[in-house]
Each structure stands twice: as structure tokens, then as C-alpha cells.
Scaffold this motif. Sequence first.
Motif, PDB file in Angstrom:
ATOM      1  N   LYS A 164      -4.337 -12.260   2.847  1.00 22.57           N
ATOM      2  CA  LYS A 164      -3.220 -12.027   1.914  1.00 22.57           C
ATOM      3  C   LYS A 164      -3.566 -12.465   0.494  1.00 22.57           C
ATOM      4  O   LYS A 164      -2.818 -12.218  -0.433  1.00 22.57           O
ATOM      5  CB  LYS A 164      -1.983 -12.813   2.381  1.00 22.57           C
ATOM      6  N   ARG A 274      -7.692  -6.040   2.147  1.00 26.43           N
ATOM      7  CA  ARG A 274      -7.998  -5.880   3.573  1.00 26.43           C
ATOM      8  C   ARG A 274      -6.786  -5.227   4.236  1.00 26.43           C
ATOM      9  O   ARG A 274      -5.664  -5.682   4.068  1.00 26.43           O
ATOM     10  CB  ARG A 274      -8.282  -7.272   4.152  1.00 26.43           C
ATOM     11  N   THR A 275      -7.017  -4.136   4.947  1.00 24.70           N
ATOM     12  CA  THR A 275      -5.901  -3.405   5.540  1.00 24.70           C
ATOM     13  C   THR A 275      -6.324  -2.701   6.837  1.00 24.70           C
ATOM     14  O   THR A 275      -7.497  -2.360   6.998  1.00 24.70           O
ATOM     15  CB  THR A 275      -5.351  -2.337   4.549  1.00 24.70           C
ATOM     16  N   ASP A 276      -5.363  -2.478   7.712  1.00 29.60           N
ATOM     17  CA  ASP A 276      -5.636  -1.720   8.948  1.00 29.60           C
ATOM     18  C   ASP A 276      -5.367  -0.222   8.778  1.00 29.60           C
ATOM     19  O   ASP A 276      -5.466   0.535   9.740  1.00 29.60           O
ATOM     20  CB  ASP A 276      -4.734  -2.233  10.086  1.00 29.60           C
ATOM     21  N   LEU A 277      -5.018   0.218   7.580  1.00 29.73           N
ATOM     22  CA  LEU A 277      -4.607   1.622   7.389  1.00 29.73           C
ATOM     23  C   LEU A 277      -5.677   2.606   7.855  1.00 29.73           C
ATOM     24  O   LEU A 277      -5.364   3.683   8.345  1.00 29.73           O
ATOM     25  CB  LEU A 277      -4.326   1.905   5.904  1.00 29.73           C
ATOM     26  N   THR A 288      -4.283   0.211  -2.028  1.00 24.22           N
ATOM     27  CA  THR A 288      -3.077   0.941  -1.664  1.00 24.22           C
ATOM     28  C   THR A 288      -1.843   0.223  -2.210  1.00 24.22           C
ATOM     29  O   THR A 288      -1.958  -0.723  -2.991  1.00 24.22           O
ATOM     30  CB  THR A 288      -3.014   1.107  -0.126  1.00 24.22           C
ATOM     31  N   VAL A 290       0.967  -2.292  -2.329  1.00 26.85           N
ATOM     32  CA  VAL A 290       1.052  -3.641  -1.776  1.00 26.85           C
ATOM     33  C   VAL A 290       2.319  -4.316  -2.306  1.00 26.85           C
ATOM     34  O   VAL A 290       2.531  -4.387  -3.514  1.00 26.85           O
ATOM     35  CB  VAL A 290      -0.183  -4.476  -2.224  1.00 26.85           C
ATOM     36  N   ILE A 300       1.613  -4.362   3.379  1.00 23.19           N
ATOM     37  CA  ILE A 300       0.802  -3.252   2.882  1.00 23.19           C
ATOM     38  C   ILE A 300       1.490  -1.965   3.306  1.00 23.19           C
ATOM     39  O   ILE A 300       1.767  -1.767   4.492  1.00 23.19           O
ATOM     40  CB  ILE A 300      -0.628  -3.330   3.449  1.00 23.19           C
TER      41      ILE A 300
END
Length: 336
Positions: A164, A274-277, A288, A290, A300
Motif C-alpha cells: 500500500k 502492486r495490483t492483482d488486476l 491504474t 487508486v 485499487i
Amino acid sequence: MFATRNAIKIAARSFSTASPLQSKVAVLGAAGGIGQPLSLLLKTNPRVTELGLYDIHNTPGVAADIGHINTLSQVSGYTAKDQDGLKKALEGAELVVIPAGVPRKPGMTRDDLFNTNAGIVRDLAQACAEVCPKAKLLIISNPVNSTVPIATEVFKKAGVYDAKKIFGVTSLDLVRASRFVGEKLGKITEVPVVGGHAGVTIIPLFSQVSGLSLTDAERDALTHRVQFGGDEVVKAKDGAGSATLSMAYAGARFADSLLRAEAGEDVLEWAFVRTDLFKNEGLEFFSTYVKLDKNGVKEILPLPQNISEYEKELVKKAIPELKKSETKGVSFVGNN
Ligand SMILES: NC(=O)c1ccc[n+]([C@@H]2O[C@H](COP(=O)([O-])OP(=O)(O)OC[C@H]3O[C@@H](n4cnc5c(N)ncnc54)[C@H](O)[C@@H]3O)[C@@H](O)[C@H]2O)c1
Ligand SMILES: O=C(O)C[C@H](O)C(=O)O
């Protein structure tokens, strides 16, 4: 990959004017082309109560100069020659902004900076992980698509990683897109820009701008101008570096967003996080939408479902490029 847009409000922004909380901001690379004007803008931000400036040289002069500006924040400047200079600049920092490293010259890509800047970012991130592990890191040093994974790996190795709190600053792409569209619309409006921060990984979402109607040729030209806006400046500076003043403005704006979120405001930003998208594509970092809160990333948001087919194609093209840069950054820390 794409989800509903959820009534995201996009508004033109100005800097905070509210009364300050206690917020120390450290700038690493503070004597550089970006570092100096960025430190100046941060000195004028009423939310900043202390500035810790660090560079390998010249920082005391910058601190003395900026320190005469009649706002209430305290400024100190340290160099590599000062005992524990980096540590002193970082101690107690809420935000650490990192524009340290070499800029491009004409003919270079951002990735050509990797060999010099990867080690600089790794070492500075290591110091942050030791001295102020809970600070939010705002990474400006290029290539951002690799330096953010580098800082992340350093924090993981040190056992203090919090996704985060690490941001690649892509705000200059948003500022440029907003300006270029502003020239067409005759008014300044926010233009979302997602992806990464290099060439085809920079994806302006003109479909999200109300009142903007572009022919295919205009859309192509405008997209290219945003993607290669950095090259425009590198060419114009003719060997003297890359964007510094507009970057300082964009970096100060992003820092202000985090400080406003820290103070309890709901803030929507765009940043390389950092993202799981794109987990299915094996990609971990993407710029992206946020939502920010006092801890950094609150949420996110997926890309809007109604982005155009053209923009979807740009996203597809960006993914392998982003993945290459990400892997390069991660391997660098693994091997060094
Ligand atoms: N993210 C973006 O949108 C964006 C925009 C513009 C520039 N940049 C990047 O920002 C970086 C800096 O650009 P600039 O024009 O300010 O360059 P610059 O050469 O003018 O300044 C860089 C500063 O970093 C300092 N530095 C080098 N190693 C250091 C270290 N180990 N610790 C602390 N300071 C160190 C240098 O002494 C110098 O003062 C470049 O990598 C550039 O590509 C990114
Ligand atoms: O173009 C560069 O190398 C600097 C920066 O990333 C920019 O976009 O201006």
C-alpha cells in the motif's frame, strides 16, 4: 480485466490550503534538476511541516536557499559526506520522494538508464526500509517500470514490505495528457492515464473524458504525443537532460494527494502500484485508478468497463513490455 466505472469523480485539482498536520517529507536526489524545484514546491505546501533533503552533493545550499521561504516548515539538507546524512534526512519521514539518478539524453530509452539507476534506487530503498519502513515511497527515478519492482524486492527482503505504500509516480503523464487535451477543449480537465511509464506502456484513456470527440487520426496523434511526451522534452533540452520542472510540478501534486489522504480526504489518483488486476497475465505492477487513505493505497479500482476497443488493444500491447521491465527489476535485486 475491466469492470464497471463506479461513478469515479474526475476533477481538476489544486494544492492543499488547509492547516497542516505533522508531515515530514524527505527528498532523495534533492539537488538535481527535479529535486530542486520539487523541494521548492513542497516548501510552499502548508501540509508539509519538515523537509529532509538528501543528495550526494550540494544539498546544504539548496536547503539554505529554500529554508528562507516564509512558510512554517523546517528544512535540513544532508550530503553523502555528512555522517548518517541519509539516515538523518529519512528519520521520521511520512513520505519519501526519490528523483535520484541519471536522466536521458537524446537517442536513449528509459531502460538505457537501468544500469546506473537500478543500483541507486536499490540502495536508497534499502536505507528507507531500515530507517522509515512505514513511510510512503514515491519513486520518480527511471525506468519507473523497473525501479518500483526493485524497491519492492528490497522491502520484501528486509521483511517490511507493505504494497500500500510503494508508488511509481506517473503523474507527469496525467499532467501532459490533461494539458494536450486542454489545448483542444479550451479548458483543463483530468485525463486518466494507465499502464506504465515508458513509450507504449503509457495509455491515455481519452474515452473517459466527457465532451472530447476525436477522429481516429487525432486520437492516434494525441496518444502518441502523451506516450512520447518525455522524448519531446529530451530532444528540446538537447543533451541537458529530461523533464524537470513539469516533473517537479507533477511530483509535488502527487505528494499533495497523499498528504490530503493522510488528513482524511477521499482522494482518487493514478499511480504505478502492486495490483492483482493482471494476475492472469503474470503482471504485478500497473498504473491504474487508486483510492488513497492515510495508509497509502486504500483500494485499487479496475479499469473502466467502457474504455474503447482501441484502448483495450493498447493495454494488451503494454502488458508484455511491462512484464519484461518488471522481471528485469526483480532479477536485479535477486542477483545483487
Ligand atoms: N517518473 C517520471 O515521470 C520522471 C520524469 C522526469 C525524470 N524522471 C527521472 O528522474 C531522474 C532524475 O532526473 P533529473 O533530471 O532530476 O536528474 P539530475 O541529474 O538533474 O538529478 C539527479 C540527482 O540525483 C542525485 N543522485 C545520484 N545518485 C544519488 C544517490 N545515490 N543518492 C542521492 N542522490 C543521488 C544526483 O547528484 C543529482 O543531483 C532520472 O532518472 C529521470 O529519468 C522521471
Ligand atoms: O523522458 C524522460 O526520460 C523523463 C520522464 O520519464 C518523462 O516522461 O519526461
